[in-house]
Motif scaffolding. Structure first.
Motif, short mmCIF file in Angstrom:
data_model
loop_
_atom_site.label_atom_id
_atom_site.label_comp_id
_atom_site.label_asym_id
_atom_site.label_seq_id
_atom_site.Cartn_x
_atom_site.Cartn_y
_atom_site.Cartn_z
N ASN A 176 0.81 -1.22 0.00
CA ASN A 176 0.00 0.00 0.00
C ASN A 176 0.84 1.27 0.00
O ASN A 176 0.35 2.33 0.34
N ARG A 177 2.10 1.16 -0.39
CA ARG A 177 2.97 2.35 -0.34
C ARG A 177 2.55 3.43 -1.31
O ARG A 177 2.90 4.59 -1.13
N ALA A 178 1.79 3.09 -2.33
CA ALA A 178 1.32 4.10 -3.28
C ALA A 178 0.31 5.05 -2.63
O ALA A 178 0.12 6.17 -3.11
N ASN A 179 -0.31 4.63 -1.53
CA ASN A 179 -1.29 5.47 -0.86
C ASN A 179 -0.66 6.46 0.10
O ASN A 179 -1.36 7.31 0.64
N ALA A 180 0.64 6.35 0.34
CA ALA A 180 1.30 7.24 1.29
C ALA A 180 1.41 8.62 0.67
O ALA A 180 1.84 8.78 -0.48
N GLN A 181 1.03 9.63 1.45
CA GLN A 181 1.15 11.01 0.97
C GLN A 181 2.53 11.53 1.34
O GLN A 181 2.88 11.57 2.52
N VAL A 182 3.31 11.92 0.33
CA VAL A 182 4.64 12.45 0.55
C VAL A 182 4.59 13.95 0.31
O VAL A 182 4.10 14.39 -0.74
N ALA A 183 5.10 14.73 1.25
CA ALA A 183 5.13 16.18 1.09
C ALA A 183 6.38 16.54 0.31
O ALA A 183 7.49 16.50 0.83
N TYR A 184 6.20 16.88 -0.98
CA TYR A 184 7.34 17.21 -1.83
C TYR A 184 7.86 18.62 -1.56
O TYR A 184 8.99 18.94 -1.86
N SER A 185 7.02 19.49 -0.98
CA SER A 185 7.45 20.86 -0.73
C SER A 185 8.54 20.94 0.34
O SER A 185 9.30 21.89 0.39
N SER A 186 8.64 19.94 1.21
CA SER A 186 9.63 19.96 2.29
C SER A 186 10.98 19.38 1.85
O SER A 186 11.92 19.36 2.62
N GLN A 187 11.10 18.92 0.60
CA GLN A 187 12.33 18.28 0.15
C GLN A 187 13.21 19.21 -0.69
O GLN A 187 13.91 18.80 -1.55
N ARG A 188 13.15 20.49 -0.44
CA ARG A 188 13.97 21.44 -1.21
C ARG A 188 15.34 21.63 -0.67
O ARG A 188 15.77 21.38 0.32
#
Length: 188
Positions: A176-188
């Motif tokens: 179910n890893r596709a359902n994980a929400q990753v915050a891309y804005s914090s990876q700058r």
């Protein structure tokens, strides 16, 4: 004040607490610390957050001294079984059985999806302790102390059902890893 009048704390070694009842104060602290704890005289429990969490999870109806005695007696059984320091083995077993993630159910549209979520250290230990106690409850040994010590030993051997439960949870989270929400804005 009630707990202080019933139980008197005696310092034996740094990092260890010895609890004795008023009836057993005539015995020396050194003799109680060197011998295995008898069934109601003295309980030696290290002042460790992991052991404290284990005692608090085992405790029922506010009977903390009873839970400490159960842990202490279990560690005595574990030491007889393995001939090694039992509290270090307990820490290793709980660390091995601790899951890294949990699955939370959320709705996306009309579907319910499982979202893998990371666990903090205390939450990881809590899950491992609860799983360990449930697996110990299902064992065939006669007393709780023997069942708990055997389950800790089973985790160290790799033959416990707790490890299978952790592995199945991690497999399910991986699926179910596709359902994980990753915050891309914090990876700058």
């Amino acid at each position: 004040m009630f707990a202080r009048s019933l139980y008197q704390r005696v310092a034996v070694l740094p990092g260890l607490r010895l609890f004795t009842t008023e009836a057993t104060q005539t015995t020396t602290a050194a003799a109680a610390a060197t011998s295995a704890p008898a069934a109601g005289t003295a309980t030696v429990v290290p002042n460790d957050p992991l052991v404290s969490q284990l005692v608090n999870t085992i405790m029922r109806d506010g009977k903390k001294a009873r839970a400490q005695r159960l842990v202490s007696d279990s560690m005595a059984h574990l030491q007889k079984r393995t001939q090694q320091e039992p509290y270090a083995q307990l820490a290793t077993a709980i660390e091995e059985a601790s899951p890294l993630i949990k699955l939370t159910s959320t709705k996306k549209g009309s579907k319910v999806v499982h979202v893998p979520t990371a666990l903090r250290e205390r939450q990881r230990r809590r899950r491992a302790i609860v799983w360990l106690l449930d697996a110990a409850k299902k064992r065939n040994e006669k007393t709780f102390e023997e069942r708990f010590a055997a389950e800790v030993h089973g985790i160290l051997d790799g033959s416990s059902s707790v490890l299978q439960k952790k592995l199945s949870l991690h497999k399910q989270a991986l699926a179910n890893r596709a359902n994980a929400q990753v915050a891309y804005s914090s990876q700058r």
